[in-house]
Design an enzyme around this catalytic site. Structure first.
Site, PDB file in Angstrom:
ATOM      1  N   ASP A   8      11.914  -1.777  -1.700  1.00 52.49           N
ATOM      2  CA  ASP A   8      10.855  -0.865  -2.141  1.00 52.49           C
ATOM      3  C   ASP A   8      10.408  -1.328  -3.529  1.00 52.49           C
ATOM      4  O   ASP A   8      11.072  -2.163  -4.151  1.00 52.49           O
ATOM      5  CB  ASP A   8      11.417   0.570  -2.217  1.00 52.49           C
ATOM      6  N   SER A   9       9.331  -0.754  -4.018  1.00 50.00           N
ATOM      7  CA  SER A   9       8.865  -1.085  -5.359  1.00 50.00           C
ATOM      8  C   SER A   9       9.826  -0.576  -6.430  1.00 50.00           C
ATOM      9  O   SER A   9       9.632  -0.853  -7.607  1.00 50.00           O
ATOM     10  CB  SER A   9       7.500  -0.442  -5.594  1.00 50.00           C
ATOM     11  N   TYR A  40       3.720  -0.290  -7.058  1.00 52.84           N
ATOM     12  CA  TYR A  40       2.952  -1.120  -6.122  1.00 52.84           C
ATOM     13  C   TYR A  40       1.624  -0.438  -5.766  1.00 52.84           C
ATOM     14  O   TYR A  40       0.649  -1.099  -5.439  1.00 52.84           O
ATOM     15  CB  TYR A  40       3.736  -1.316  -4.815  1.00 52.84           C
ATOM     16  N   GLY A  41       1.647   0.871  -5.794  1.00 51.91           N
ATOM     17  CA  GLY A  41       0.526   1.656  -5.261  1.00 51.91           C
ATOM     18  C   GLY A  41      -0.804   1.430  -5.952  1.00 51.91           C
ATOM     19  O   GLY A  41      -1.851   1.807  -5.434  1.00 51.91           O
ATOM     20  N   CYS A  71       8.847   1.256   1.884  1.00 51.18           N
ATOM     21  CA  CYS A  71       7.761   1.544   0.947  1.00 51.18           C
ATOM     22  C   CYS A  71       6.474   1.654   1.760  1.00 51.18           C
ATOM     23  O   CYS A  71       6.105   0.699   2.464  1.00 51.18           O
ATOM     24  CB  CYS A  71       7.669   0.390  -0.047  1.00 51.18           C
ATOM     25  N   ASN A  72       5.823   2.809   1.683  1.00 49.42           N
ATOM     26  CA  ASN A  72       4.576   2.993   2.438  1.00 49.42           C
ATOM     27  C   ASN A  72       3.486   2.046   1.948  1.00 49.42           C
ATOM     28  O   ASN A  72       2.711   1.515   2.746  1.00 49.42           O
ATOM     29  CB  ASN A  72       4.070   4.436   2.284  1.00 49.42           C
ATOM     30  N   CYS A 182       5.107   8.715   0.401  1.00 47.54           N
ATOM     31  CA  CYS A 182       5.623   7.660  -0.491  1.00 47.54           C
ATOM     32  C   CYS A 182       7.118   7.905  -0.545  1.00 47.54           C
ATOM     33  O   CYS A 182       7.562   9.059  -0.668  1.00 47.54           O
ATOM     34  CB  CYS A 182       5.007   7.799  -1.882  1.00 47.54           C
ATOM     35  N   THR A 183       7.892   6.855  -0.443  1.00 46.08           N
ATOM     36  CA  THR A 183       9.341   7.056  -0.291  1.00 46.08           C
ATOM     37  C   THR A 183      10.018   7.579  -1.560  1.00 46.08           C
ATOM     38  O   THR A 183      11.173   7.991  -1.518  1.00 46.08           O
ATOM     39  CB  THR A 183      10.012   5.750   0.172  1.00 46.08           C
TER      40      THR A 183
HETATM   41  N1  DGL Z   1       7.765   3.986  -2.787  1.00 42.74           N
HETATM   42  C1  DGL Z   1       6.444   3.587  -2.637  1.00 42.74           C
HETATM   43  C2  DGL Z   1       5.743   4.009  -1.387  1.00 42.74           C
HETATM   44  O1  DGL Z   1       6.384   4.445  -0.460  1.00 42.74           O
HETATM   45  C3  DGL Z   1       5.608   3.039  -3.667  1.00 42.74           C
HETATM   46  C4  DGL Z   1       5.397   3.672  -4.955  1.00 42.74           C
HETATM   47  C5  DGL Z   1       4.642   2.682  -5.800  1.00 42.74           C
HETATM   48  O2  DGL Z   1       5.216   1.637  -6.099  1.00 42.74           O
HETATM   49  O3  DGL Z   1       3.494   2.965  -6.163  1.00 42.74           O
HETATM   50  O4  DGL Z   1       4.548   3.920  -1.309  1.00 42.74           O
END
Ligand code: DGL
Length: 255
Positions: A8-9, A40-41, A71-72, A182-183
């Site tokens: 994940d990020s 990441y988003g 990570c979504n 988002c996880t």
């Molecule tokens: N945990 C992440 C997700 O499920 C990403 C959060 C991010 O890095 O912006 O999207």
């Protein structure tokens, strides 16, 4: 080490890791949190694809026989190209748990909280198109929200103020359920419940991902034959304190 790689990020994917450990107790897991490059988003698709390839190569070099994109945002941006590049191993992604939320919605609107990347991408638009005839769906981008979890903040006034600023205008609406797309957000369920009230139901995708991972690893003939409880190893591209936070989040009880 024979293991399943999960990334994940940052520390958010630990909400998925929890479900994986429960579903596959005899497997070893390496969890890679890319906190140095979070979030990441708000990145571009190309940036996320590059990071996802680097992490996947690393996990495979450590013995990963399957990779879970916990990570979504990374799933939206990279899972398709990952499946093309790593044809020989199961690659499992995650998407917002819209289906159960819509199925169980009793008249109220379904709110989807996710990163700008997840909401913007084609994958989510298609998912939404499948369900929006049945119920009102309200997608909301939450830039800045995952950062609280990365800092270890999962309750308190600062978070409530964030929710008020972003979601205050929806309070008048009848929100029956909230999809945590988002996880990182399942770690905020308690704080979100405080904001939305006890009647709102929350949905997350971890259990579905864990079942799908088991199915895919089994189908590939790669399930562990060990009778011992598996190990969880944390790696993180950020500072050393992210490992301590990762262990804490894995051991947190359910909300
Ligand atoms: N945990 C992440 C997700 O499920 C990403 C959060 C991010 O890095 O912006 O999207």
């Amino acid at each position: 080490m024979d293991c399943i790689g999960v990334f994940d990020s940052g520390v958010g994917g630990i909400s998925v890791l929890k479900a994986l450990v429960k579903e596959l107790p005899n497997e070893n897991f390496i969890y890679y949190g890319d906190s140095a490059h979070a979030p990441y988003g708000t990145k571009t698709v190309e940036e996320i694809q590059k990071l996802s390839f680097e992490i996947t190569d690393h996990l495979i070099s450590e013995g990963a026989k399957a990779v879970v994109v916990a990570c979504n945002s990374a799933t939206s941006a990279a899972v398709r190209v990952m499946r093309e590049k790593y044809k020989d191993i199961p690659i499992v992604g995650i998407e917002p748990a819209l289906k159960p939320a819509v199925k169980e919605s009793e008249g109220g609107a379904v709110m989807v909280l996710a990163t700008p990347m997840t909401i913007r991408e084609e994958k989510f638009k298609k998912l939404m198109a499948r369900f929006e005839k049945d119920v009102e769906i309200l997608p909301v981008s939450c830039p800045g929200l995952m950062e609280y979890v990365e800092k270890g903040v999962t309750s308190g006034e600062e978070l409530q103020n964030y929710f008020e600023n972003l979601l205050g205008e929806y309070k008048e609406k009848n929100i029956g359920s909230v999809v945590l797309g988002c996880t990182h957000y399942p770690f905020l369920t308690g704080a979100l419940r405080e904001f939305f009230g006890d009647k709102t139901k929350f949905y997350e995708g971890g259990e579905g991902v864990a079942r799908e991972t088991k199915r895919r690893v089994k189908e590939a003939g790669l399930l562990s034959t060990s009778k011992e409880k598996g190990k969880v190893v944390f790696e993180n591209s950020g500072s050393a304190k992210m490992i301590a936070l990762s262990e804490k989040l894995l051991n947190l009880g359910g909300e």
